[in-house]
Motif scaffolding. Sequence first.
Motif: not given
Ligand code: MG
Length: 442
Positions: A254, A5, A196, A199
């Motif tokens: 994060k 990723k 986010g 992931d």
């Molecule tokens: Mg991220």
Amino acid sequence: MQVLKFGGTSVGSVESIKNVKSIIDDDQPKIIVLSAMSGTTNALVDIVKRIEDNDFVIANTLIQNLKSSYILVINDLLTANKIKAQALQFVDEVFGLLSKLIHQDLTAIVSNTILAQGELLSTFIFNCFLNQEGIVSSLLPALDFMRIDKDGEPDFFYIKKNIDFLLQANPNSKIYITQGFICVDEYGDISNLKRGGSDYTATIIGSVIEASEVQIWTDIDGMHNSDPRYVDNTSPISHISYDEAAELAYFGAKILHPQTVTPVRHKNIPVQLKNTMQPQAFGTLIDSNNISRGIKAIAAKDGITAIKIKSAKMLQAYGFLKKVFEIFEMFETSIDMITTSEIAVSLTVDNPKNLERILVELNKIAHIEVDSHQSIICMVGHSVVSDADTYKLFQILKDVDIRMISYGGSNNNISLLVPSTDKIKALKQLQNYVFSKPVLIT
Ligand code: MG
Ligand code: ADP
Ligand code: ASP
């Protein structure tokens, strides 16, 4: 098969995109999950917000500015005329759609469609680039296989069935490219895995295809021992367990979406965090082998609300906490930290969505005090609770206004609640005391 990723900054410029190509170009079969180019999802969130506020002129300006930035990237990256024309046509379609959507009712589907365009753009452009460079690759549309159920959890059975089908339908590729973050919900409507979320896409895919490894490529050389956005002199940790990574991600590191390790931990699929700008750096390996004891890292999570529930009825009574928890259950709000005394219980929540209604119910059974703008500081490490260095944590007590301490809930985690205004000071001091590296406290 591996899953790799690449996050927003890893595909955020022409130079970075070329760099990603050199990282993946090794003849091994792989699925590549891409985020939107850095800044794009924020811009799309801003566009949704402007539409919400009926600020259509600004929404349109934002759309045109974003479109111009993509045209610049394509003109620089793609030199083969036919491929470039395909990419420019795709950009026209995406931005044409966005311009139409700003005049529609802002339903969840419309807003999620807007948010999805970043990953659709980055994957299309990257696939064009690989084709231009003579690398055979196929685009796997995430919306054709990535589905969440009514609780927002991945529908693993559906995902496996559909991704297997797509992989078999494209047998000539070694490189498959798909969008992170975006998915459909139980009704087939467009949705996403929250900010986010790329992931999480990578580990969900890693789990269903039984990948040998999931690699998460980002702009830093792995999980650091504190948050580098607030603390100087942090350093990467070479090896952590799934449990440690999960605690750190949940409590604000994060670098990982909070759910990242969940799909792979029970299958023991290793997750390697790597720096796209510095591929030779080891980064961080996350697995469950030979995990060393002791404090590994500190993370902080903002946006916490503390609720103190006081009632004389608690004194030597049973059943009071049950009533409290039932109220949180009724409003589907999870509790992060909790401490109790004889007549009071303090707890924290990170999701204020149903807070008003929760407080109405709690007020019926107790006296309530609410403190918003709090942060949880979390120290993580295998058996950290019994570690000899844990006392160092308490050296910050004299300077920081600590509201709650959670010790022993899990062997891997000690948490402190502090006002958000004290967060950076607490992080810097902890870095100083716990990792024994002198830092300037400002
Ligand atoms: Mg991220
Ligand atoms: P990507 O766009 O590649 O997904 P993110 O911005 O989501 O990247 O995550 C990487 C960032 O996470 C780093 O640049 C860093 O500022 C931040 N971060 C916060 N806590 C940590 C930590 N403990 N270790 C490493 N990075 C961290
Ligand atoms: N593009 C999405 C975001 O910015 C998902 C991701 O980058 O992981 O939140």
